[in-house]
Design a protein around this motif. Sequence first.
Motif, PDB file in Angstrom:
ATOM      1  N   ARG A  20       0.834  -1.208   0.000  1.00  0.00           N
ATOM      2  CA  ARG A  20       0.000   0.000   0.000  1.00  0.00           C
ATOM      3  C   ARG A  20       0.869   1.259   0.000  1.00  0.00           C
ATOM      4  O   ARG A  20       0.536   2.254  -0.645  1.00  0.00           O
ATOM      5  CB  ARG A  20      -0.948  -0.023   1.197  1.00  0.00           C
ATOM      6  N   ALA A  21       2.000   1.208   0.705  1.00  0.00           N
ATOM      7  CA  ALA A  21       2.914   2.361   0.722  1.00  0.00           C
ATOM      8  C   ALA A  21       3.451   2.609  -0.697  1.00  0.00           C
ATOM      9  O   ALA A  21       3.507   3.762  -1.155  1.00  0.00           O
ATOM     10  CB  ALA A  21       4.065   2.119   1.697  1.00  0.00           C
ATOM     11  N   SER A  22       3.821   1.535  -1.388  1.00  0.00           N
ATOM     12  CA  SER A  22       4.320   1.669  -2.768  1.00  0.00           C
ATOM     13  C   SER A  22       3.230   2.220  -3.670  1.00  0.00           C
ATOM     14  O   SER A  22       3.477   3.081  -4.516  1.00  0.00           O
ATOM     15  CB  SER A  22       4.767   0.314  -3.329  1.00  0.00           C
ATOM     16  N   ASP A  23       2.001   1.715  -3.466  1.00  0.00           N
ATOM     17  CA  ASP A  23       0.825   2.205  -4.195  1.00  0.00           C
ATOM     18  C   ASP A  23       0.730   3.721  -4.107  1.00  0.00           C
ATOM     19  O   ASP A  23       0.592   4.427  -5.100  1.00  0.00           O
ATOM     20  CB  ASP A  23      -0.439   1.615  -3.536  1.00  0.00           C
ATOM     21  N   ASP A  30      -6.323  -2.973  -7.031  1.00  0.00           N
ATOM     22  CA  ASP A  30      -7.398  -2.511  -7.912  1.00  0.00           C
ATOM     23  C   ASP A  30      -8.554  -3.508  -7.855  1.00  0.00           C
ATOM     24  O   ASP A  30      -8.427  -4.645  -8.313  1.00  0.00           O
ATOM     25  CB  ASP A  30      -6.813  -2.421  -9.336  1.00  0.00           C
ATOM     26  N   GLU A  31      -9.706  -3.050  -7.312  1.00  0.00           N
ATOM     27  CA  GLU A  31     -10.823  -3.985  -7.122  1.00  0.00           C
ATOM     28  C   GLU A  31     -11.430  -4.462  -8.439  1.00  0.00           C
ATOM     29  O   GLU A  31     -12.131  -5.463  -8.466  1.00  0.00           O
ATOM     30  CB  GLU A  31     -11.911  -3.404  -6.197  1.00  0.00           C
ATOM     31  N   LYS A  69      -9.576  -5.499 -10.905  1.00  0.00           N
ATOM     32  CA  LYS A  69      -8.691  -6.564 -11.401  1.00  0.00           C
ATOM     33  C   LYS A  69      -8.546  -7.707 -10.389  1.00  0.00           C
ATOM     34  O   LYS A  69      -8.481  -8.875 -10.787  1.00  0.00           O
ATOM     35  CB  LYS A  69      -7.296  -6.008 -11.702  1.00  0.00           C
ATOM     36  N   ILE A  70      -8.447  -7.371  -9.119  1.00  0.00           N
ATOM     37  CA  ILE A  70      -8.247  -8.402  -8.084  1.00  0.00           C
ATOM     38  C   ILE A  70      -9.249  -8.203  -6.954  1.00  0.00           C
ATOM     39  O   ILE A  70      -8.882  -7.929  -5.814  1.00  0.00           O
ATOM     40  CB  ILE A  70      -6.792  -8.397  -7.561  1.00  0.00           C
ATOM     41  N   PRO A  71     -10.546  -8.365  -7.288  1.00  0.00           N
ATOM     42  CA  PRO A  71     -11.593  -8.033  -6.308  1.00  0.00           C
ATOM     43  C   PRO A  71     -11.508  -8.857  -5.029  1.00  0.00           C
ATOM     44  O   PRO A  71     -11.742  -8.337  -3.938  1.00  0.00           O
ATOM     45  CB  PRO A  71     -12.891  -8.339  -7.067  1.00  0.00           C
ATOM     46  N   ARG A  72     -11.148 -10.129  -5.169  1.00  0.00           N
ATOM     47  CA  ARG A  72     -11.129 -10.968  -3.973  1.00  0.00           C
ATOM     48  C   ARG A  72      -9.980 -10.600  -3.046  1.00  0.00           C
ATOM     49  O   ARG A  72     -10.142 -10.568  -1.827  1.00  0.00           O
ATOM     50  CB  ARG A  72     -11.069 -12.443  -4.358  1.00  0.00           C
ATOM     51  N   LEU A  73      -8.831 -10.289  -3.625  1.00  0.00           N
ATOM     52  CA  LEU A  73      -7.693  -9.883  -2.785  1.00  0.00           C
ATOM     53  C   LEU A  73      -7.985  -8.547  -2.099  1.00  0.00           C
ATOM     54  O   LEU A  73      -7.621  -8.356  -0.935  1.00  0.00           O
ATOM     55  CB  LEU A  73      -6.407  -9.766  -3.611  1.00  0.00           C
ATOM     56  N   VAL A  74      -8.630  -7.650  -2.818  1.00  0.00           N
ATOM     57  CA  VAL A  74      -8.967  -6.348  -2.216  1.00  0.00           C
ATOM     58  C   VAL A  74      -9.912  -6.563  -1.034  1.00  0.00           C
ATOM     59  O   VAL A  74      -9.727  -5.983   0.041  1.00  0.00           O
ATOM     60  CB  VAL A  74      -9.573  -5.397  -3.270  1.00  0.00           C
ATOM     61  N   GLY A  75     -10.899  -7.445  -1.214  1.00  0.00           N
ATOM     62  CA  GLY A  75     -11.830  -7.776  -0.115  1.00  0.00           C
ATOM     63  C   GLY A  75     -11.068  -8.389   1.046  1.00  0.00           C
ATOM     64  O   GLY A  75     -11.308  -8.062   2.219  1.00  0.00           O
ATOM     65  N   TRP A  76     -10.132  -9.256   0.729  1.00  0.00           N
ATOM     66  CA  TRP A  76      -9.325  -9.933   1.752  1.00  0.00           C
ATOM     67  C   TRP A  76      -8.506  -8.922   2.561  1.00  0.00           C
ATOM     68  O   TRP A  76      -8.460  -9.001   3.785  1.00  0.00           O
ATOM     69  CB  TRP A  76      -8.425 -10.956   1.070  1.00  0.00           C
ATOM     70  N   VAL A  77      -7.893  -7.939   1.854  1.00  0.00           N
ATOM     71  CA  VAL A  77      -7.104  -6.910   2.547  1.00  0.00           C
ATOM     72  C   VAL A  77      -7.981  -6.163   3.544  1.00  0.00           C
ATOM     73  O   VAL A  77      -7.595  -5.936   4.688  1.00  0.00           O
ATOM     74  CB  VAL A  77      -6.443  -5.926   1.549  1.00  0.00           C
TER      75      VAL A  77
END
Lengths: 228, 231
Positions: free
Chosen positions: A170-173, A182-183, A185-193
């Motif tokens: 997130r810092a690099s982001d 990016d929800e 492109k990677i909606p499940r990972l974003v939900g997981w975060v």
Amino acid sequence: MATSNVKVLGAWPSPFVNRVRMALKVKSVEYELIETNPHEKSELLIKSNPVHKKVPVLFHGDKKICESPIIVQYIDEVWTDGPSILPSDPYDRAVARFWAAYIDEKWFPLFQQLRDAQGAERGAVLEKISEGLLLLEGAFVDCSKGKAFFGGDNVGYLDIALAGCVGWVRASDILIGAKFLDETKIPRLVGWVERLYSDSSVKDLMPDPQVLIELYKKFQAVSNAASE
Amino acid sequence: MSSSSTEVQLLGSGVSPFEWRIIWALKWKGVDFEFIQEDVSNKSSLLLEKNPVYKMIPVLIHGRNSVSESLIILEYIDETWKENPILPADPTERAHARFWAKFSEDKITEPIKQAFHCAGEKQAEGVKALGEGLDILEGKIRGKKFFGGDSFGYLDIVVGWISYWLHFNQEAAGYNVMDQERYPGIDQWMKNFLEVEIIKENLPPSDEMMSSYIMYREMSLAFLNSNNKSD
């Protein structure tokens, strides 16, 4: 089992140190954190990990264990009355270990490469980071089997492996404006975060990206001054 | 979940040390398996399907499960077939075994790859790093028959490949690091390793090894030269 004899040697911003702390939290094991200065290899660090001279190191009584994936597995195998960190099925364990090794050997090192890359190289590294995230999204689907975490209902080995890195991602982001998480492109990972920030085992061990950015800028300033 | 009596297959090239670790482990456990020969210059659809991330051998296929990365495969084998354990039972000893396995991959296997695939300064760098890794390993093994003491086990399976492969690697790539005076402990352990029954009976033929490694070395040099020309 006595827990007052457990110590963790490491610095709070380190993703690898945080993995160890998350694992101990899952098992409700109390420990003392011995803070290290990431820019200085103390005598204690050199004595505790003479081969690599790196944190984290776990002290458990007179034992010392190094390397965060190894420490997390050790914690899981020693404190058996807490929730399990690794899955119970051998194949699920192999899959979790596979992706944790992928993160450490192939994916997370890309962020260091990104910091060092110049010009056109940066684009190539950014591309690789995004491809890696797509792979991890697929891994999440396979491992979670429809549940909240890679480990199922509760955080497990692979959650801990990746969660330790999230603050820096997130810092690099923010620093580059890359929008890794990016929800679309990677909606499940974003939900997981998002779920990580509410989970009792890990939420207090996810460093604030803004604090990491300040730390990074300070470190850069020191390095630049030293090289002038 | 597959039962342990489900069919087992191992995808390999025939000469990669990483697949032979798996062969030794399966033999140690008395697990029957089918070896499927892969041409790594022309990868089969089976390999690409079973290891889509790295597309590399070895891959262990056990029923519907496919496992890749040799150290991960070793743990899978140990956890699936419980007889003749490979890893120690005690968590501290397991942690130390895993630590030294990782050490050997980073500080011995990687420099060997560099020494083999590179030339000139890069090769010399690899050879130097390999020497330093072996210095540390020497401290670990000297005075012991195997890494675990008297019993053959995980670390021997992980590191033992150098007992046989290093010779062909050095011959083909033109370097020599195995100084018996500098590494008497490693030298003796290598002899002990090659005397173990399942190892003795399970090594790729030396002529196949030599011809393969000469070919791989030629391919590496050709690759290096073509890269230089394009600069």
